[in-house]
Write a protein that holds these residues in place. Structure first.
Motif, PDB file in Angstrom:
ATOM      1  N   ARG A   1      -1.311  -3.836   6.646  1.00 28.60           N
ATOM      2  CA  ARG A   1      -2.037  -3.837   7.924  1.00 28.60           C
ATOM      3  C   ARG A   1      -3.109  -2.744   8.001  1.00 28.60           C
ATOM      4  NH1 ARG A   1       3.362  -3.086  11.254  1.00 28.60           N
ATOM      5  NH2 ARG A   1       3.440  -1.537   9.582  1.00 28.60           N
ATOM      6  N   THR A   2      -3.262  -1.961   6.947  1.00 25.19           N
ATOM      7  CA  THR A   2      -4.181  -0.818   7.030  1.00 25.19           C
ATOM      8  C   THR A   2      -5.258  -0.896   5.960  1.00 25.19           C
ATOM      9  OG1 THR A   2      -2.265   0.469   7.780  1.00 25.19           O
ATOM     10  CG2 THR A   2      -4.249   1.709   7.208  1.00 25.19           C
TER      11      THR A   2
ATOM     12  N   ASP B   1      -0.909  -8.476   9.239  1.00 18.35           N
ATOM     13  CA  ASP B   1       0.533  -8.376   9.440  1.00 18.35           C
ATOM     14  C   ASP B   1       1.165  -9.626   8.829  1.00 18.35           C
ATOM     15  OD1 ASP B   1       2.443  -7.042  12.085  1.00 18.35           O
ATOM     16  OD2 ASP B   1       3.155  -8.562  10.678  1.00 18.35           O
ATOM     17  N   VAL B   2       2.272  -9.495   8.129  1.00 19.33           N
ATOM     18  CA  VAL B   2       2.880 -10.687   7.504  1.00 19.33           C
ATOM     19  C   VAL B   2       3.313 -11.718   8.543  1.00 19.33           C
ATOM     20  CG1 VAL B   2       3.646  -9.669   5.309  1.00 19.33           C
ATOM     21  CG2 VAL B   2       5.121  -9.518   7.330  1.00 19.33           C
TER      22      VAL B   2
ATOM     23  N   LYS C   1      18.362  -9.102   5.688  1.00 19.83           N
ATOM     24  CA  LYS C   1      18.394  -8.858   4.237  1.00 19.83           C
ATOM     25  C   LYS C   1      19.427  -9.762   3.557  1.00 19.83           C
ATOM     26  CE  LYS C   1      15.009  -6.022   4.013  1.00 19.83           C
ATOM     27  NZ  LYS C   1      13.758  -6.422   3.338  1.00 19.83           N
TER      28      LYS C   1
ATOM     29  N   ILE D   1       7.748   0.915  -2.140  1.00 22.38           N
ATOM     30  CA  ILE D   1       8.202  -0.032  -3.170  1.00 22.38           C
ATOM     31  C   ILE D   1       7.116  -1.043  -3.513  1.00 22.38           C
ATOM     32  CG2 ILE D   1       9.808  -1.978  -3.490  1.00 22.38           C
ATOM     33  CD1 ILE D   1      11.940  -0.186  -2.085  1.00 22.38           C
TER      34      ILE D   1
ATOM     35  N   THR E   1       0.812  -1.224   0.000  1.00 27.67           N
ATOM     36  CA  THR E   1       0.000   0.000   0.000  1.00 27.67           C
ATOM     37  C   THR E   1       0.843   1.271   0.000  1.00 27.67           C
ATOM     38  OG1 THR E   1      -0.101  -0.095   2.418  1.00 27.67           O
ATOM     39  CG2 THR E   1      -1.957  -1.072   1.175  1.00 27.67           C
TER      40      THR E   1
ATOM     41  N   TYR F   1      18.792  -5.727  10.811  1.00 25.45           N
ATOM     42  CA  TYR F   1      18.171  -5.524   9.493  1.00 25.45           C
ATOM     43  C   TYR F   1      19.087  -6.090   8.413  1.00 25.45           C
ATOM     44  CZ  TYR F   1      16.496  -2.921   5.393  1.00 25.45           C
ATOM     45  OH  TYR F   1      16.027  -2.568   4.140  1.00 25.45           O
TER      46      TYR F   1
ATOM     47  N   THR G   1      10.800   6.636   0.432  1.00 25.35           N
ATOM     48  CA  THR G   1       9.540   6.037   0.882  1.00 25.35           C
ATOM     49  C   THR G   1       9.343   6.424   2.346  1.00 25.35           C
ATOM     50  OG1 THR G   1      10.528   4.046   1.821  1.00 25.35           O
ATOM     51  CG2 THR G   1      10.039   4.014  -0.561  1.00 25.35           C
ATOM     52  N   SER G   2       8.238   5.963   2.939  1.00 25.74           N
ATOM     53  CA  SER G   2       8.029   6.313   4.348  1.00 25.74           C
ATOM     54  C   SER G   2       9.075   5.643   5.238  1.00 25.74           C
ATOM     55  CB  SER G   2       6.619   5.927   4.798  1.00 25.74           C
ATOM     56  OG  SER G   2       6.319   4.622   4.400  1.00 25.74           O
TER      57      SER G   2
ATOM     58  N   ASN H   1       7.750  -8.371  -0.106  1.00 23.18           N
ATOM     59  CA  ASN H   1       8.246  -6.999  -0.037  1.00 23.18           C
ATOM     60  C   ASN H   1       8.201  -6.430   1.372  1.00 23.18           C
ATOM     61  OD1 ASN H   1       8.734  -4.100  -1.057  1.00 23.18           O
ATOM     62  ND2 ASN H   1       6.729  -3.971  -0.069  1.00 23.18           N
TER      63      ASN H   1
ATOM     64  N   PHE I   1      15.610   4.524  -1.844  1.00 20.46           N
ATOM     65  CA  PHE I   1      14.454   5.033  -2.581  1.00 20.46           C
ATOM     66  C   PHE I   1      13.603   5.832  -1.590  1.00 20.46           C
ATOM     67  CE2 PHE I   1      14.497   2.902  -6.719  1.00 20.46           C
ATOM     68  CZ  PHE I   1      15.527   2.012  -6.501  1.00 20.46           C
TER      69      PHE I   1
HETATM   70  N1  LIG Z   1      13.012   2.374   0.700  1.00 18.51           N
HETATM   71  C1  LIG Z   1      14.260   1.978   0.576  1.00 18.51           C
HETATM   72  O1  LIG Z   1      15.185   2.779   0.370  1.00 18.51           O
HETATM   73  C2  LIG Z   1      14.609   0.535   0.707  1.00 18.51           C
HETATM   74  C3  LIG Z   1      13.655  -0.424   1.055  1.00 18.51           C
HETATM   75  N2  LIG Z   1      14.042  -1.751   1.104  1.00 18.51           N
HETATM   76  C4  LIG Z   1      13.064  -2.782   1.423  1.00 18.51           C
HETATM   77  O2  LIG Z   1      11.938  -2.633   0.583  1.00 18.51           O
HETATM   78  C5  LIG Z   1      10.765  -3.099   1.264  1.00 18.51           C
HETATM   79  C6  LIG Z   1       9.694  -2.029   1.222  1.00 18.51           C
HETATM   80  O3  LIG Z   1      10.245  -0.880   1.821  1.00 18.51           O
HETATM   81  P1  LIG Z   1       9.529   0.555   1.682  1.00 18.51           P
HETATM   82  O4  LIG Z   1       8.625   0.576   0.507  1.00 18.51           O
HETATM   83  O5  LIG Z   1      10.621   1.545   1.776  1.00 18.51           O
HETATM   84  O6  LIG Z   1       8.669   0.568   3.024  1.00 18.51           O
HETATM   85  P2  LIG Z   1       7.417   1.450   3.463  1.00 18.51           P
HETATM   86  O7  LIG Z   1       7.480   1.481   4.940  1.00 18.51           O
HETATM   87  O8  LIG Z   1       7.367   2.709   2.693  1.00 18.51           O
HETATM   88  O9  LIG Z   1       6.150   0.540   3.025  1.00 18.51           O
HETATM   89  C7  LIG Z   1       6.019  -0.696   3.648  1.00 18.51           C
HETATM   90  C8  LIG Z   1       4.757  -1.332   3.160  1.00 18.51           C
HETATM   91  O10 LIG Z   1       4.618  -2.580   3.818  1.00 18.51           O
HETATM   92  C9  LIG Z   1       3.503  -2.563   4.709  1.00 18.51           C
HETATM   93  N3  LIG Z   1       3.945  -3.235   5.925  1.00 18.51           N
HETATM   94  C10 LIG Z   1       4.894  -2.812   6.790  1.00 18.51           C
HETATM   95  N4  LIG Z   1       5.044  -3.714   7.780  1.00 18.51           N
HETATM   96  C11 LIG Z   1       4.159  -4.712   7.522  1.00 18.51           C
HETATM   97  C12 LIG Z   1       3.830  -5.923   8.169  1.00 18.51           C
HETATM   98  N5  LIG Z   1       4.449  -6.284   9.289  1.00 18.51           N
HETATM   99  N6  LIG Z   1       2.889  -6.708   7.627  1.00 18.51           N
HETATM  100  C13 LIG Z   1       2.258  -6.345   6.477  1.00 18.51           C
HETATM  101  N7  LIG Z   1       2.543  -5.203   5.804  1.00 18.51           N
HETATM  102  C14 LIG Z   1       3.474  -4.413   6.334  1.00 18.51           C
HETATM  103  C15 LIG Z   1       3.132  -1.098   4.889  1.00 18.51           C
HETATM  104  O11 LIG Z   1       1.758  -0.907   5.137  1.00 18.51           O
HETATM  105  P3  LIG Z   1       1.171  -0.984   6.661  1.00 18.51           P
HETATM  106  O12 LIG Z   1       2.152  -0.258   7.543  1.00 18.51           O
HETATM  107  O13 LIG Z   1      -0.154  -0.330   6.563  1.00 18.51           O
HETATM  108  O14 LIG Z   1       1.098  -2.440   7.004  1.00 18.51           O
HETATM  109  C16 LIG Z   1       3.501  -0.556   3.514  1.00 18.51           C
HETATM  110  O15 LIG Z   1       2.504  -0.895   2.576  1.00 18.51           O
HETATM  111  C17 LIG Z   1      11.232  -3.474   2.672  1.00 18.51           C
HETATM  112  O16 LIG Z   1      11.453  -4.867   2.741  1.00 18.51           O
HETATM  113  C18 LIG Z   1      12.549  -2.730   2.823  1.00 18.51           C
HETATM  114  O17 LIG Z   1      13.419  -3.385   3.720  1.00 18.51           O
HETATM  115  C19 LIG Z   1      15.323  -2.164   0.845  1.00 18.51           C
HETATM  116  C20 LIG Z   1      16.272  -1.235   0.531  1.00 18.51           C
HETATM  117  C21 LIG Z   1      15.997   0.165   0.449  1.00 18.51           C
END
Ligand SMILES: NC(=O)C1=CN([C@@H]2O[C@H](COP(=O)(O)OP(=O)(O)OC[C@H]3O[C@@H](n4cnc5c(N)ncnc54)[C@H](OP(=O)(O)O)[C@@H]3O)[C@@H](O)[C@H]2O)C=CC1
Ligand SMILES: C[C@H](O)[C@@H]1OC(=O)[C@H](O)[C@@H]1O
Length: 255
Positions: free
Chosen positions: A42-43, A67-68, A162, A22, A19, A158, A193-194, A93, A191
């Motif tokens: 989760r939302t 939650d995953v 990874k 990435i 949601t 972390y 992102t939040s 992801n 990248f």
């Molecule tokens: N952004 C970056 O620079 C980098 C990111 N990554 C990896 O890429 C992946 C995505 O990161 P990014 O997009 O930045 O993260 P964000 O925090 O921006 O988004 C995470 C997404 O996953 C969901 N999420 C988070 N925790 C859970 C959970 N426990 N169960 C189900 N859904 C979950 C969130 O929604 P909600 O909270 O509503 O559940 C949201 O949709 C991660 O694995 C991160 O480690 C790797 C390298 C760099």
């Protein structure tokens, strides 16, 4: 024919954490390439928002609010949605980080990061592979990080999770190749992102990132989603066990 298909027409993809950031970019790119998508986060409100975005492409979207770490529930819900149809692509992801120095890491932090980034990713990949095996085809894509390949100041736990995803990708690829399942990983650099928002507000930190990045810029989410489309498509049918670093050249920069 020398141009294999990048088209995902009629395929079903599951993307965890889809949601925001990435995961959402990958889910939307899959829809644009023709796939129907199962969204997991989760939302509920955010799931419904991205569901509408996918339906705007004329694709079907399904939502699982979970939650995953509740991977058994997720699999039950996926089975209910798919019935007797195949899962073509599964993207692990969802991930999180609690950034602390190695000497300060607590057991609770360890458990939380390992549960989400490693344990859930493995058991969801295992469940996906069990279902893909019946159809003798499937693509599993794990979202790792450059932090699983080189040492970054963003937390040892972390990094370990990874790095584990990179090795899990190799072992699953080796064991699942006989079922026609491809297992690959993507290792993103930074990248916006939040997850990285706070880090990227620090101008010095961004300068440090760029000083180690030959392309001298952060990645764009669509540039990462393109790699996910490639790995989800027939164009990558002879690629398995690999990690593609989408990193602006960072991991090869040995200055
Ligand atoms: N952004 C970056 O620079 C980098 C990111 N990554 C990896 O890429 C992946 C995505 O990161 P990014 O997009 O930045 O993260 P964000 O925090 O921006 O988004 C995470 C997404 O996953 C969901 N999420 C988070 N925790 C859970 C959970 N426990 N169960 C189900 N859904 C979950 C969130 O929604 P909600 O909270 O509503 O559940 C949201 O949709 C991660 O694995 C991160 O480690 C790797 C390298 C760099
Ligand atoms: C590139 C890293 O993975 C990056 O570092 C962090 O702390 C964030 O968690 C990102 O994933």
């Amino acid at each position: 024919m020398y141009l294999p298909s990048f088209n995902l027409e009629g395929k079903l993809a599951v993307v965890t954490g889809s949601t925001k950031g990435i995961g959402r970019a990958i889910a939307l790119a899959y829809a644009e390439a023709g796939a129907n998508v199962i969204l997991i986060s989760r939302t509920e409100t955010e799931l419904l928002r991205v569901k509408s975005e996918i339906e705007a492409y004329g694709r079907k979207a399904y939502t699982i609010c979970s939650d995953v770490k509740d991977y058994s529930y997720i699999i039950e819900q996926v089975d209910f949605i798919i019935g007797q149809t195949p899962i073509d692509i599964w993207v692990n992801n969802a991930g999180m980080n609690i950034r602390s120095e190695a000497l300060d890491v607590t057991e609770d932090e360890w458990d939380r990061i390992v549960d989400i980034n490693m344990k859930s990713s493995f058991f969801l990949a295992q469940a996906a592979a069990k279902r893909m095996k019946n159809y003798k085809q499937g693509k599993i894509i794990n979202i790792s990080s450059v932090g699983g390949h080189v040492a970054l100041p963003t937390g040892v736990v972390y990094a370990m999770t990874k790095s584990a995803l990179i090795q899990m990708t190799k072992n699953l690829a080796m064991e699942c190749g006989k079922y026609g399942i491809n297992v690959n990983a993507i290792g993103p650099w930074y990248f916006p992102t939040s997850l990285t928002e706070k880090l990227l507000e620090d101008k010095q930190y961004v300068s440090d990132i760029l000083s180690r990045t030959p392309l001298n810029r952060l990645g764009k989410l669509e540039e990462l989603a393109g790699t996910a489309v490639f790995l989800g498509s027939e164009a990558s049918n002879y690629i398995t066990g690999q990690t593609i670093f989408v990193d602006g050249g960072m991991t090869i920069y040995g200055f």
